[in-house]
Scaffold this motif. Structure first.
Motif, PDB file in Angstrom:
ATOM      1  N   GLU A  39     -32.870  13.304 -28.444  1.00  0.00           N
ATOM      2  CA  GLU A  39     -33.218  11.900 -28.634  1.00  0.00           C
ATOM      3  C   GLU A  39     -34.085  11.673 -29.869  1.00  0.00           C
ATOM      4  O   GLU A  39     -34.369  10.525 -30.233  1.00  0.00           O
ATOM      5  CB  GLU A  39     -33.904  11.371 -27.370  1.00  0.00           C
ATOM      6  N   PHE A  40     -34.505  12.752 -30.516  1.00  0.00           N
ATOM      7  CA  PHE A  40     -35.255  12.654 -31.773  1.00  0.00           C
ATOM      8  C   PHE A  40     -34.362  12.881 -32.992  1.00  0.00           C
ATOM      9  O   PHE A  40     -34.840  12.796 -34.126  1.00  0.00           O
ATOM     10  CB  PHE A  40     -36.402  13.669 -31.779  1.00  0.00           C
ATOM     11  N   VAL A  41     -33.091  13.196 -32.758  1.00  0.00           N
ATOM     12  CA  VAL A  41     -32.141  13.481 -33.835  1.00  0.00           C
ATOM     13  C   VAL A  41     -31.354  12.213 -34.156  1.00  0.00           C
ATOM     14  O   VAL A  41     -30.934  11.500 -33.243  1.00  0.00           O
ATOM     15  CB  VAL A  41     -31.183  14.610 -33.398  1.00  0.00           C
ATOM     16  N   PRO A  42     -31.140  11.878 -35.442  1.00  0.00           N
ATOM     17  CA  PRO A  42     -30.327  10.698 -35.766  1.00  0.00           C
ATOM     18  C   PRO A  42     -28.950  10.812 -35.112  1.00  0.00           C
ATOM     19  O   PRO A  42     -28.379  11.911 -35.031  1.00  0.00           O
ATOM     20  CB  PRO A  42     -30.229  10.750 -37.296  1.00  0.00           C
ATOM     21  N   PRO A  43     -28.390   9.691 -34.651  1.00  0.00           N
ATOM     22  CA  PRO A  43     -27.097   9.735 -33.963  1.00  0.00           C
ATOM     23  C   PRO A  43     -26.013  10.480 -34.728  1.00  0.00           C
ATOM     24  O   PRO A  43     -25.206  11.198 -34.134  1.00  0.00           O
ATOM     25  CB  PRO A  43     -26.750   8.249 -33.796  1.00  0.00           C
ATOM     26  N   ALA A  44     -26.005  10.360 -36.057  1.00  0.00           N
ATOM     27  CA  ALA A  44     -24.961  11.014 -36.854  1.00  0.00           C
ATOM     28  C   ALA A  44     -25.019  12.530 -36.768  1.00  0.00           C
ATOM     29  O   ALA A  44     -24.018  13.220 -37.024  1.00  0.00           O
ATOM     30  CB  ALA A  44     -25.072  10.583 -38.318  1.00  0.00           C
ATOM     31  N   HIS A  45     -26.194  13.066 -36.415  1.00  0.00           N
ATOM     32  CA  HIS A  45     -26.363  14.529 -36.386  1.00  0.00           C
ATOM     33  C   HIS A  45     -26.706  15.040 -34.990  1.00  0.00           C
ATOM     34  O   HIS A  45     -27.195  16.158 -34.840  1.00  0.00           O
ATOM     35  CB  HIS A  45     -27.448  14.940 -37.377  1.00  0.00           C
ATOM     36  N   ARG A  46     -26.433  14.219 -33.971  1.00  0.00           N
ATOM     37  CA  ARG A  46     -26.854  14.602 -32.623  1.00  0.00           C
ATOM     38  C   ARG A  46     -26.205  15.894 -32.151  1.00  0.00           C
ATOM     39  O   ARG A  46     -26.783  16.639 -31.367  1.00  0.00           O
ATOM     40  CB  ARG A  46     -26.583  13.459 -31.651  1.00  0.00           C
ATOM     41  N   ALA A  47     -25.008  16.190 -32.650  1.00  0.00           N
ATOM     42  CA  ALA A  47     -24.331  17.434 -32.266  1.00  0.00           C
ATOM     43  C   ALA A  47     -25.095  18.663 -32.743  1.00  0.00           C
ATOM     44  O   ALA A  47     -24.871  19.771 -32.245  1.00  0.00           O
ATOM     45  CB  ALA A  47     -22.911  17.458 -32.820  1.00  0.00           C
ATOM     46  N   LEU A  48     -26.019  18.481 -33.699  1.00  0.00           N
ATOM     47  CA  LEU A  48     -26.791  19.600 -34.235  1.00  0.00           C
ATOM     48  C   LEU A  48     -28.127  19.797 -33.511  1.00  0.00           C
ATOM     49  O   LEU A  48     -28.890  20.685 -33.873  1.00  0.00           O
ATOM     50  CB  LEU A  48     -27.078  19.374 -35.728  1.00  0.00           C
ATOM     51  N   ALA A  49     -28.405  18.986 -32.513  1.00  0.00           N
ATOM     52  CA  ALA A  49     -29.739  18.960 -31.908  1.00  0.00           C
ATOM     53  C   ALA A  49     -30.210  20.332 -31.439  1.00  0.00           C
ATOM     54  O   ALA A  49     -31.390  20.656 -31.540  1.00  0.00           O
ATOM     55  CB  ALA A  49     -29.767  17.971 -30.745  1.00  0.00           C
ATOM     56  N   PHE A  50     -29.302  21.148 -30.922  1.00  0.00           N
ATOM     57  CA  PHE A  50     -29.707  22.427 -30.331  1.00  0.00           C
ATOM     58  C   PHE A  50     -29.245  23.621 -31.166  1.00  0.00           C
ATOM     59  O   PHE A  50     -29.320  24.761 -30.723  1.00  0.00           O
ATOM     60  CB  PHE A  50     -29.151  22.542 -28.911  1.00  0.00           C
ATOM     61  N   VAL A  51     -28.780  23.356 -32.386  1.00  0.00           N
ATOM     62  CA  VAL A  51     -28.271  24.410 -33.252  1.00  0.00           C
ATOM     63  C   VAL A  51     -29.435  25.060 -34.011  1.00  0.00           C
ATOM     64  O   VAL A  51     -30.425  24.409 -34.347  1.00  0.00           O
ATOM     65  CB  VAL A  51     -27.221  23.831 -34.232  1.00  0.00           C
ATOM     66  N   ASP A  52     -29.292  26.346 -34.288  1.00  0.00           N
ATOM     67  CA  ASP A  52     -30.332  27.113 -34.978  1.00  0.00           C
ATOM     68  C   ASP A  52     -30.288  26.819 -36.476  1.00  0.00           C
ATOM     69  O   ASP A  52     -29.857  27.639 -37.281  1.00  0.00           O
ATOM     70  CB  ASP A  52     -30.120  28.610 -34.698  1.00  0.00           C
ATOM     71  N   MET A  53     -30.740  25.619 -36.832  1.00  0.00           N
ATOM     72  CA  MET A  53     -30.745  25.207 -38.238  1.00  0.00           C
ATOM     73  C   MET A  53     -31.650  23.994 -38.380  1.00  0.00           C
ATOM     74  O   MET A  53     -32.064  23.389 -37.392  1.00  0.00           O
ATOM     75  CB  MET A  53     -29.326  24.839 -38.704  1.00  0.00           C
ATOM     76  N   GLU A  54     -31.983  23.664 -39.637  1.00  0.00           N
ATOM     77  CA  GLU A  54     -32.718  22.427 -39.895  1.00  0.00           C
ATOM     78  C   GLU A  54     -31.770  21.245 -39.761  1.00  0.00           C
ATOM     79  O   GLU A  54     -30.616  21.310 -40.159  1.00  0.00           O
ATOM     80  CB  GLU A  54     -33.313  22.473 -41.305  1.00  0.00           C
ATOM     81  N   THR A  55     -32.275  20.149 -39.194  1.00  0.00           N
ATOM     82  CA  THR A  55     -31.450  18.967 -38.966  1.00  0.00           C
ATOM     83  C   THR A  55     -31.831  17.882 -39.964  1.00  0.00           C
ATOM     84  O   THR A  55     -32.987  17.449 -40.000  1.00  0.00           O
ATOM     85  CB  THR A  55     -31.659  18.429 -37.541  1.00  0.00           C
ATOM     86  N   PRO A  56     -30.880  17.427 -40.812  1.00  0.00           N
ATOM     87  CA  PRO A  56     -31.204  16.353 -41.763  1.00  0.00           C
ATOM     88  C   PRO A  56     -31.497  15.056 -41.028  1.00  0.00           C
ATOM     89  O   PRO A  56     -30.879  14.753 -40.011  1.00  0.00           O
ATOM     90  CB  PRO A  56     -29.938  16.245 -42.627  1.00  0.00           C
ATOM     91  N   LEU A  57     -32.441  14.293 -41.563  1.00  0.00           N
ATOM     92  CA  LEU A  57     -32.870  13.060 -40.909  1.00  0.00           C
ATOM     93  C   LEU A  57     -32.368  11.801 -41.589  1.00  0.00           C
ATOM     94  O   LEU A  57     -32.378  10.728 -40.983  1.00  0.00           O
ATOM     95  CB  LEU A  57     -34.397  13.027 -40.814  1.00  0.00           C
ATOM     96  N   ARG A  58     -31.944  11.894 -42.829  1.00  0.00           N
ATOM     97  CA  ARG A  58     -31.416  10.689 -43.504  1.00  0.00           C
ATOM     98  C   ARG A  58     -30.616  11.116 -44.723  1.00  0.00           C
ATOM     99  O   ARG A  58     -30.843  12.191 -45.292  1.00  0.00           O
ATOM    100  CB  ARG A  58     -32.537   9.732 -43.911  1.00  0.00           C
ATOM    101  N   GLY A  59     -29.673  10.257 -45.122  1.00  0.00           N
ATOM    102  CA  GLY A  59     -28.914  10.473 -46.345  1.00  0.00           C
ATOM    103  C   GLY A  59     -28.034  11.715 -46.286  1.00  0.00           C
ATOM    104  O   GLY A  59     -27.674  12.219 -45.230  1.00  0.00           O
ATOM    105  N   HIS A  60     -27.696  12.224 -47.463  1.00  0.00           N
ATOM    106  CA  HIS A  60     -26.857  13.407 -47.584  1.00  0.00           C
ATOM    107  C   HIS A  60     -27.651  14.639 -47.148  1.00  0.00           C
ATOM    108  O   HIS A  60     -28.821  14.781 -47.514  1.00  0.00           O
ATOM    109  CB  HIS A  60     -26.390  13.559 -49.035  1.00  0.00           C
TER     110      HIS A  60
END
Length: 228
Positions: A39-60
């Motif tokens: 619920e803290f991940v932008p909707p466009a990247h929600r599939a990455l929420a639990f992945v072992d990586m940094e999650t982008p928050l805006r833009g490209h």
């Protein structure tokens, strides 16, 4: 073949990413199980929420990484929280609010959290996310955190949610005696998870127990040009 549930993905994140990284504090593990990272991940990247990586928050995504506009990887966030181990009576300063997720984790252990975010859009995102998650003891301020927040100090805990070439002495002076600062320090290809503890008025101890790489926080000083 059925798709794993969100709860199963969260469980897998904890068991397969976070525990193997020596995050074993039961208080931290409980927070990770109850605070809904997705619920803290932008909707466009929600599939990455639990992945072992940094999650982008805006833009490209590449631009977000370059500007440090990311959520740190789950295991890195968890390790930083475990390193500083906030206590229920303590006051925390975070630099780099991002989505507000790290502030939510810190607020689950501390009395009060102030988190600073230089990007207005992210400050709004963090504020909205924390409010929606019911976190009442974390305050987001739109500000450049490179010099800390001396007017509100000293702090028991300071967390830098991104990497820096070196930790400014100005920030260390905002720690109480007994206070802890956690940061990712150094330059690519190898940075170190760093815990600095203030042991006296002018004395500090430093421990560097793990390696990682993370995007830079903005406006922190560049490394000294000469090494002796």
């Amino acid at each position: 073949m059925s798709t794993p549930s969100t709860d199963q993905l969260r469980f897998n994140m904890i068991e397969q990413q976070i525990r193997p990284w020596d995050v074993l504090d039961p208080r931290v593990l409980e927070l990770l199980a109850t605070i809904r990272r997705e619920e803290f991940v932008p909707p466009a990247h929600r599939a990455l929420a639990f992945v072992d990586m940094e999650t982008p928050l805006r833009g490209h995504p590449e631009e977000a990484v370059r500007l440090g506009q990311i959520m740190l990887a789950p295991k890195v966030e968890a390790r930083l929280v475990q390193e500083v181990s906030p206590r229920p009576h303590e006051k925390v300063l975070e630099v780099g609010a991002g989505s507000g997720h790290m502030a939510a984790l810190l607020a689950g252990l501390a009395q009060r959290v102030i988190t600073l975010e230089i990007e207005p859009e992210l400050a709004r995102m963090a504020r909205d996310n924390l409010q929606r998650a019911g976190v009442r003891n974390a305050e987001v301020r739109e500000a450049d955190g490179a010099r800390g927040l001396a007017a509100e100090g000293p702090f028991d805990v300071i967390v830098l949610s991104g990497s820096v070439a070196e930790v400014p002495s100005e920030l260390l002076q905002q720690l109480k005696v007994g206070g802890r600062l956690a940061a990712i320090v150094g330059a690519e290809p190898m940075m170190r998870g760093t815990l600095i503890t203030r042991t006296g008025e002018g004395s500090f101890t430093t421990a560097q127990r793990w390696d990682t790489v993370a995007p830079r926080l903005l406006h922190f000083p560049a490394p000294s040009r000469f090494q002796f």
